[in-house]
Enzyme design. Structure first.
Site, PDB file in Angstrom:
ATOM      1  N   THR A  69       0.424  -2.810   8.659  1.00 33.14           N
ATOM      2  CA  THR A  69      -0.758  -2.120   8.153  1.00 33.14           C
ATOM      3  C   THR A  69      -1.876  -2.186   9.193  1.00 33.14           C
ATOM      4  OG1 THR A  69      -2.384  -1.942   6.372  1.00 33.14           O
ATOM      5  CG2 THR A  69      -1.572  -4.156   6.872  1.00 33.14           C
TER       6      THR A  69
ATOM      7  N   HIS B 206      -1.557   1.420  -4.167  1.00 29.43           N
ATOM      8  CA  HIS B 206      -1.950   2.830  -4.036  1.00 29.43           C
ATOM      9  C   HIS B 206      -1.081   3.762  -4.866  1.00 29.43           C
ATOM     10  CE1 HIS B 206      -4.016   1.686   0.007  1.00 29.43           C
ATOM     11  NE2 HIS B 206      -4.744   1.376  -1.044  1.00 29.43           N
TER      12      HIS B 206
ATOM     13  N   CYS C 218       0.183  19.892 -22.455  1.00 29.29           N
ATOM     14  CA  CYS C 218      -1.210  20.156 -22.838  1.00 29.29           C
ATOM     15  C   CYS C 218      -1.777  21.327 -22.033  1.00 29.29           C
ATOM     16  CB  CYS C 218      -2.070  18.915 -22.628  1.00 29.29           C
ATOM     17  SG  CYS C 218      -2.402  18.575 -20.885  1.00 29.29           S
TER      18      CYS C 218
ATOM     19  N   GLN D  71       0.840  -1.195   0.000  1.00 27.20           N
ATOM     20  CA  GLN D  71       0.000   0.000   0.000  1.00 27.20           C
ATOM     21  C   GLN D  71       0.878   1.249   0.000  1.00 27.20           C
ATOM     22  OE1 GLN D  71      -3.478  -0.597   2.974  1.00 27.20           O
ATOM     23  NE2 GLN D  71      -1.954  -2.146   3.488  1.00 27.20           N
ATOM     24  N   ASN D  72       2.176   1.060   0.181  1.00 26.66           N
ATOM     25  CA  ASN D  72       3.106   2.179   0.297  1.00 26.66           C
ATOM     26  C   ASN D  72       3.403   2.799  -1.063  1.00 26.66           C
ATOM     27  OD1 ASN D  72       3.042   1.509   2.948  1.00 26.66           O
ATOM     28  ND2 ASN D  72       5.061   0.535   2.980  1.00 26.66           N
TER      29      ASN D  72
ATOM     30  N   ALA E  24       8.812  -4.554  12.562  1.00 26.53           N
ATOM     31  CA  ALA E  24       8.884  -5.342  11.329  1.00 26.53           C
ATOM     32  C   ALA E  24      10.257  -5.969  11.141  1.00 26.53           C
ATOM     33  CB  ALA E  24       8.541  -4.449  10.142  1.00 26.53           C
TER      34      ALA E  24
END
Ligand code: APR
Length: 233
Positions: A181, A114, A143, A96-97, A224
């Protein structure tokens, strides 16, 4: 802590990581103490409506995030995950990082649910490209529109191709290791259920219990890097 399982005993591993994976690198999490969303209102800095309203303000915020992340290094936990992937090439990292730390630690084919702080896109022109300028420059596409960080902000849909890759890996794995998480952001938080329902071994590494802890066979409490070192040993 005696490791209840050993990573070496499994063949098809999925690491499912969140902000806690990068906390020891000095990157703040989102909801913990000192969390980003404690200091910044995402409705002002991390959603499409905010970008449409004031793209310069949103870019100022993301430039700060780029600068903060660029100062940090992958931590021993990132390096263990990479080493496992080198030893077992079928290992998949679903994160998700948006910080790119797994890749900076040498990991391959990281599934970024993400998006990334280091990519931009021009939606009108349907262009996505890497960008590591700090500050982001030029902020405008040829543009005339603003480049947009290629990040899945609140209220955004996840890219269905990315979700499919994550689903496939979770359907095939024999071990799922969730790391750092809080399990409160959907649909990402739903994904680990796929592996559990398929009978894979499931491990949650976190400093504390989360609302999804009951999904996991082993709930390992600690940092972790420390817990991964135990499981790798
Ligand atoms: N080791 C293990 N776990 C840790 C560590 C650590 N060193 N430090 C913190 N944690 C845990 C916290 O206890 C918490 O459960 O990591 C979790 C971080 O939770 P969040 O800050 O909510 O981050 P995350 O779950 O990745 O957020 C999900 O929300 O804001 C959105 O899109 C953003 O990807 C993000 C998503």
């Amino acid at each position: 802590m005696a490791a209840p399982i050993r990573l070496r005993d499994f063949q098809r591993i999925v690491f499912f990581t969140g902000a806690g994976m990068s906390a020891e690198s000095g990157i703040p999490t989102y909801r913990g103490s000192g969390g980003i969303w404690k200091e910044y209102d995402y409705q002002e800095y991390a959603c499409q409506a905010a970008f449409d309203r004031d793209p310069e303000k949103v870019w100022d915020f993301h430039d700060k995030r780029r600068a903060a992340v660029a100062k940090c290094e992958p931590n021993p936990g990132h390096r263990i995950v990479t080493r496992v992937q080198e030893e077992k090439p079928s290992t998949v990292i679903v994160t998700q990082n948006i910080d790119g730390m797994h890749q900076r630690a040498g990991a391959k084919d990281v599934v970024e649910l993400h998006g990334s702080l280091w990519r931009v896109r021009c939606d009108p022109e349907n262009v996505v490209r890497p960008d590591e300028t700090m500050p982001m420059d030029p902020r405008k596409c040829s543009c005339g529109g603003y480049w947009r960080p290629d990040i899945v902000w609140f209220e955004d849909q996840l890219d269905h191709r990315v979700v499919r890759r994550a689903r496939e890996a979770l359907e095939e794995c024999d071990l799922l290791v969730s790391i750092g998480t809080s399990g409160v952001v959907y649909p990402a938080a739903q994904l680990p259920r796929i592996a559990a329902e398929r009978g894979a071994m499931t491990v949650e590494i976190n400093l504390e219990d989360t609302p999804v802890s009951s999904l996991y066979r082993h709930r390992l409490r600690g940092k972790a890097s420390d817990v991964l070192a135990e499981l790798y040993g």
